[in-house]
Every structure is written in C-alpha cells, then in structure tokens.
Design an enzyme around this catalytic site. Structure first.
Site, mmCIF file in Angstrom:
data_model
loop_
_atom_site.group_PDB
_atom_site.id
_atom_site.type_symbol
_atom_site.label_atom_id
_atom_site.label_comp_id
_atom_site.label_asym_id
_atom_site.label_seq_id
_atom_site.Cartn_x
_atom_site.Cartn_y
_atom_site.Cartn_z
ATOM 1 N N HIS A 215 -14.247 92.541 -54.515
ATOM 2 C CA HIS A 215 -15.544 93.215 -54.480
ATOM 3 C C HIS A 215 -16.452 92.616 -55.529
ATOM 4 O O HIS A 215 -15.986 91.985 -56.491
ATOM 5 C CB HIS A 215 -15.384 94.727 -54.717
ATOM 6 C CG HIS A 215 -15.092 95.075 -56.149
ATOM 7 N ND1 HIS A 215 -16.067 95.469 -57.035
ATOM 8 C CD2 HIS A 215 -13.935 95.064 -56.846
ATOM 9 C CE1 HIS A 215 -15.505 95.706 -58.215
ATOM 10 N NE2 HIS A 215 -14.224 95.465 -58.129
ATOM 11 N N CYS A 216 -17.740 92.756 -55.317
ATOM 12 C CA CYS A 216 -18.698 92.358 -56.346
ATOM 13 C C CYS A 216 -19.379 93.635 -56.793
ATOM 14 O O CYS A 216 -18.838 94.722 -56.635
ATOM 15 C CB CYS A 216 -19.667 91.302 -55.812
ATOM 16 S SG CYS A 216 -20.650 91.900 -54.450
ATOM 17 N N VAL A 217 -20.588 93.507 -57.306
ATOM 18 C CA VAL A 217 -21.228 94.678 -57.884
ATOM 19 C C VAL A 217 -21.679 95.683 -56.824
ATOM 20 O O VAL A 217 -21.851 96.858 -57.093
ATOM 21 C CB VAL A 217 -22.392 94.239 -58.799
ATOM 22 C CG1 VAL A 217 -23.550 93.723 -57.989
ATOM 23 C CG2 VAL A 217 -22.831 95.337 -59.718
ATOM 24 N N ARG A 219 -20.668 95.163 -53.036
ATOM 25 C CA ARG A 219 -20.003 95.112 -51.725
ATOM 26 C C ARG A 219 -18.510 94.810 -51.816
ATOM 27 O O ARG A 219 -18.065 94.128 -52.735
ATOM 28 C CB ARG A 219 -20.599 93.994 -50.855
ATOM 29 C CG ARG A 219 -21.938 93.651 -51.274
ATOM 30 C CD ARG A 219 -22.392 92.336 -50.714
ATOM 31 N NE ARG A 219 -23.618 91.988 -51.430
ATOM 32 C CZ ARG A 219 -24.319 90.926 -51.237
ATOM 33 N NH1 ARG A 219 -23.959 90.061 -50.343
ATOM 34 N NH2 ARG A 219 -25.398 90.700 -51.935
#
Ligand SMILES: OC[C@H]1O[C@H](O[C@H]2O[C@H](CO)[C@@H](O)[C@H](O)[C@H]2O)[C@H](O)[C@@H](O)[C@@H]1O
Length: 651
Positions: A215-217, A219
């Site tokens: 995951h990123c910030v 999604r």
C-alpha cells in the site's frame, strides 16, 4: 472566490511555490477523479513543502512523499509530493516533522530534490486535497495562477456546525468539495477492517489471484495474476473504497490516508497474505505484462514526452503550408504578398527544427527512459544528424563520403528523421553508462563515464547500430507502404476501425514511431490523417450524447470531453462517456473506418504530425479536400447514429 475579509473561515495557504493546476488535470485518476477529495495541484518550482495551516501532523508516510495534517478547526489536508513517488522509497526527500507534531502555517514539513523527482518520478505535480470534504460547509479555491509557499491563499474553508460562525451562505454551500464516503471500521470479527479486508481480497479475485500486495499513502496496490477476475461492482459497493483502476501492471484500490494502512494490516492478518515492498509489487506487476505490452510501454514512455514538440512543429508547418502553397487561387499568399516570405521562412525554420533534430529529441527521451543521462542522449542524437554527415537521399545518389577504418568503409550517413537508430543507440549508451557507474570510483566518474559512454556508443552507432537499424526501419516503412498500396481501402478501413481501440490500450503511441519513420523516409505519412479522423469521430459521438442526454452532469462531461477530442485528446471522451454507453464508441469507430478507407483511396498525405483533431487539415500536404470530406464523414456518421440511439435510450 476566496474572500480575504472573511475571518469566520479558515485560510489554507499554498504549501509549495509553483504553478496552479486544476485537480482534474492531474495525470492520476485517484486525484483527477477526486477519489481522495477535492483540491488543487501545484507544479512546484522549488523543493520545499511548508505547513499550509496551523494544526497537527496526522500522517507522514515512511517514504516521506506525502504529508497529512489536520487544522485546528478540523480540516484535513493531504499533500502528495509528485505522482508515483512512493516508488522512490524516500530517496530525494527529507522530512522535518513527525506524526503528532504541532505546526504553524509556514513551518517546513518536507524538503525534496526537485530535479531528482522530475527525473525519476512519473510527475512532480503535487496534489493538495481536502480529504474530509464532507465535513465542510464552505470550500473555495484560489483563482491565482502562481502561488508562493506559506504566503498565497490556496483554499478557504469552513467546517460544518462551527458554532462561532455565521449561517452558511448558499453560494458557499454550492462549492462544497465532492463528498467522500466515510470509512466505517467494522468490528464484527474483533479487528478493525477485518471484514472489509476479506471482501477486498475476494473482490480482486481471491488469494490465489494476488501475486503481491502493498500500500502507499492512499491506495492498496496489487499485482494480480489476472485482472479480469476483479469484481469491480463488489468494490464499488464498498463504502470504504473510493475508487479502483488498473495502471502500469498494478491494480489499485483507493481507500484514503490514515485508513489504508489499517486495511492493509487487517488484510495481512486476516488472509495471511505476505507483506510486500512497492518494488515487489512493481516487479510482479511488470512480469504480468507480456513482451509486447512491455515494448509498447517503453515506446509510449519515450514518445509521449516529445509529443508536444512534434505536434507544435506540425501545427507551425501547417501555417507555413498555408502561406507558401496555392490554396484558393493559383498563387500562394507569399506570391501574392512577397513581403510575407520572410515570415513564412522564419516559421518554417521554427517548425522544422523538431523534425530536423528529431534524433536529439528521441535521444533525450530514450536515454532518460533507459536510466542514463538525458543530456548525453541529446548529444548522441545530435551526433547522428551532424551537418557534416550526408542525408540518406543524397547518399543514395552517390554524394556521400565514407570513413576508412583500417580498410573498413563506414558511411558518413546522417540519420535525420530516423527513429530506430537513435532508439537502439540510446539504449546502448544508457547501458554502458550504468555499467561504468557501478565500476568507476566516484572521484573519477565525471572524467571517465560520459566520455567513454559517448565515444563507444558513437562508434557503435556509425559502424553497426545505424546501418542495421536504418535497414530495418526501411523494411518496416516499405512493408506498411506496400500493404496500403496493394489494398488501400482495406488498410484505411482496418486502421480507422482499430485506432481508437488501440488508444484504449495505449498501444497507439507505437504507431507514432511508425509515422515519424514514414515521414523521415518518404517525406509524408498516410497513417496520421486517419488518427486525426478517429479523434474527431470520438468527439462527434460524444457531442451527440451531450445534446441527447437529460442529466446535466452527463451533458457537462460530454461537452468538455468533446472539445478535448476535437483538439486531439480522446481519453476523456472515450473513458468518460463513449465506452460507458458503448454505442457511441461503435458509431465512432465505424465512421472512422469508412472515412479512413475513403481518404486512403484518395491518397491523402500529411507532411507532419499535427494536432490530431479539427485543426488537422493544416498538416495535410496532398488531398486536403478529400481529407475535409473525410472529416465531414466522421462528423456525420458517429453523430447521427449516436444521437438517434441516445434519443431513444434517454427518453
Ligand atoms: O499521434 C499523434 C497524435 O498524438 C496525440 O494523440 C494521440 O494520443 C492522445 C493521448 O493518448 C489520444 O488522446 C489521441 O486519441 C491519440 O490520437 C495528440 O493529441 C494528437 O494531437 C497527435 O496528432
């Protein structure tokens, strides 16, 4: 409009200095479609991010590419520095705050190496969005074009139910940002988001379909074995999910900052999925693409950045065409008014430059894409078109000279207008550079790496890469020309029918290389005029929807995307409208097939790649009237078919 006199509203200043962009224009659907909330974007001119408002840091991602803060009145702001910058894993960023820190407006949050981000990230455009828009009753955006960090107002907002403030005004209420569904944490099975995590895993095709997940910030990012297995409806029906899309071999599920990490943790815990790094997911996603997809992606990555220069050149050449060719009378404008000839000449030089030095443009973009120094790429391209070299046409007439390398003769050939030689040479240059950089000590890098890389590539370019790829390029152009000569109607019909589907897959940029190669070898292209017709056809279909639709939102989207299609950019029309209803898309490709067959039969040729929409006749060198008939066909057929079907359907 921001009203600086209103002290009942909170002022949020620009966190970066730079040029303002509309959030809708950010080349990332998560932001452009406001999945994270409404806001604006800034194209930064320096690598400094400051606090836009006094408040608390609610999140700073370990990779330091995004910061979330909550203002004292409760407005939540997300600053996402660049696009796809999560992949940089913190390189180029320095954070000056940590989660929980209290900040004042103007306090430094993050500094970053702007040039590095420009070079390595998908984009340096920085979205600044309000992630809890549903909590606001007033939201206004700046109308300035340029902003200064910590000084220029960016938004003005007021949180709902603020007791100290006046009653909301109607105009303010209308400007509320798009409501974002609130994430509801389920607790039914004991853990936060456990149930949702299971549903998401199920919706993306189950554990067996997930090769890697991270995951990123904002999604969840999945590398999936088969994206066809995704149940989009299931995802759309989840309050937690704000959007989903596939890009670059990854399936991305937008959740939102502050929640996505919890959902990810729940997913790891509940399903036993292994935690993966962004690189793992990227690599797994890349593996998913077959060789053809990867090749197409490389070509798109190289040609898209140079498109503005080429299209501008095409447009200016079109203006020059009008001045120097007889169009409406037997005489051209400069024959009638000789004092205009200097202007026409100047326009010609300005226009011609991008095509004359095309290998330099491609060299820059290719070497950058292959991980080398883009400046060396420009020099490599210029070497290949040095004025002392002889153009291919003259060489064929026996005018060229050769170098004698210990008895081995090498043609002093200029690769003007050629695509393949510099593409391959650019790849070789980047490989040599990267190889040397790993082996040469830092203090000697500048002295050894660029000269050796350029010299070796230069020799290889003249001795082997150039002659071989030039021949291959000639075969490709001869092959395409042959097909269109033998069966012009079938060629035009098929290309017209298939071009828009190619745009959906992104493969159309591959044909840009073929167009450029055709122009370089034969002076004209018969493919590009069909491209322009295809774009106009999508525009005509979407305008029919605009007229027939009853829903104001559909009308608005169709109107703006129609204008964009008429000027050569069709994705908003296709993805936003025509593909949703399907029949406008089929009407558009059918119209293009008919018009494509007609103009190919009529031998319509373009002298350059121009604006692929209504201004396209400017770039047509021969058969301009046939081309205009082609435009009439692609305006009429898609419009009429779509309009009549739409009238029935929207009744
Ligand atoms: O090939 C030259 C054309 O390239 C652009 O248009 C193509 O790419 C667009 C972006 O992906 C796409 O929307 C369009 O349908 C394609 O034809 C450019 O916009 C055109 O002006 C240019 O002629």
């Amino acid at each position: 409009m921001i009203d600086k006199e209103r002290n009942d509203r909170e002022m949020i200043v620009a966190p970066l200095s730079g040029v303002i962009k509309n959030i809708e224009d950010v080349p990332d659907p998560t932001f452009a479609q406001k999945m994270m909330g409404d806001g604006m974007a800034i194209e930064p001119t320096e690598g400094k991010v400051v606090a836009p408002v006094a408040g608390e840091i609610v999140q700073i991602f370990p990779t330091k590419h995004a910061v979330g803060l909550r203002s004292e009145s409760g407005i939540e702001v997300l600053i996402h520095i660049g696009l796809e910058t999560v992949a940089l894993d913190g390189e180029g960023f320095e954070a000056h705050v940590k989660q929980g820190d209290k900040v004042k407006a103007g306090d430094p949050l993050v500094t970053f190496d702007l040039e590095f981000i420009k070079e390595k990230a998908a984009s340096h455009i920085t979205p600044v969005v309000i992630t809890n828009g549903d909590a606001l009753e007033v939201f206004k955006k700046t109308e300035e074009e340029n902003v200064t960090a910590g000084e220029s107002p960016l938004f003005q907002a007021k949180v709902k139910g603020d007791q100290d403030s006046e009653k909301p005004e109607d105009e303010g209420a209308e400007e509320k940002p798009a409501e974002q569904p609130q994430a509801q944490a389920s607790n039914q099975s004991g853990g936060q988001y456990n149930d949702e995590a299971k549903v998401i895993v199920d919706a993306v095709g189950g554990l067996d379909n997930i090769m890697a997940a991270t995951h990123c910030v904002t999604r969840l990012r999945f590398a999936l074995s088969d994206e066809e297995k995704v149940d989009e409806e299931k995802l759309k029906n989840m309050d937690l999910v704000k959007g989903q899309f596939a890009a670059n071999g990854q399936y991305q599920v937008v959740i939102g900052q502050g929640t996505v990490d919890k959902v990810y943790k729940a997913m790891v815990k509940e399903t036993g999925i292994e935690e993966a790094s962004k690189e793992d997911v990227k690599a797994a996603g890349g593996q998913q693409q077959n060789a053809l997809q990867r090749g197409v992606k490389v070509l798109a990555d190289i040609f898209i950045p140079i498109l503005p220069a080429i299209v501008t050149a095409g447009l200016l050449l079109g203006i020059n065409n009008i001045l120097v060719n007889p169009i409406f009378t037997d005489e051209s404008i400069i024959e009638m008014f000789p004092s205009w000839s200097g202007i026409a000449d100047m326009i010609n030089i300005i226009a011609n430059t991008a095509f004359t030095f095309l290998p330099a443009l491609i060299g820059w973009s290719a070497v950058k894409r292959f991980g080398g120094n883009p400046l060396l790429g420009i020099v490599l391209g210029l070497i290949m078109v040095h004025p002392d070299l002889t153009p291919a046409g003259d060489f064929a007439q026996g005018k060229g000279e050769t170098w004698n390398l210990f008895g081995f003769q090498v043609n002093q050939l200029s690769y003007q207008g050629q695509v393949l030689p510099v593409l391959v040479a650019g790849w070789v240059l980047a490989r040599i550079q990267v190889w040397l950089e790993k082996r040469v000590m830092d203090s000697l890098q500048l002295l050894i790496v660029p000269p050796v890389a350029l010299l070796v590539t230069g020799f290889l370019a003249f001795i082997i890469i150039g002659p071989v790829t030039y021949t291959v390029g000639t075969w490709i152009t001869d092959g395409v020309v042959w097909v269109f000569e033998v069966a012009p109607i079938i060629g035009g019909l098929l290309y017209g029918f298939l071009y828009a589907p190619l745009v959906i897959t992104g493969m159309h940029h591959t044909f840009l290389a073929v167009d450029l190669q055709l122009i370089g070898s034969t002076g004209t292209t018969f493919l590009w005029p069909i491209v322009a017709l295809s774009n106009v056809a999508q525009g005509a279909a979407v305008f029919a929807i605009m007229l027939a639709a009853k829903d104001e939102k559909v009308k608005g989207l169709a109107g703006t995307s129609g204008i964009s299609a008429m000027l050569g950019i069709t994705e908003p029309a296709m993805f936003g409208v025509n593909l949703q209803y399907k029949y406008p898309f089929y009407a558009a490709i059918s119209g293009t097939a008919i018009a494509g067959a007609f103009i190919t039969f009529q031998d319509v040729l373009a002298s350059s790649i121009g604006i692929g929409g209504l201004p396209a006749p400017l770039s047509i060198q021969s058969g301009v009237w046939s081309f205009i008939i082609g435009i009439v066909i692609v305006l009429m057929i898609p419009f009429v078919i779509t309009y009549f079907i739409a009238r029935r359907k929207f009744r």
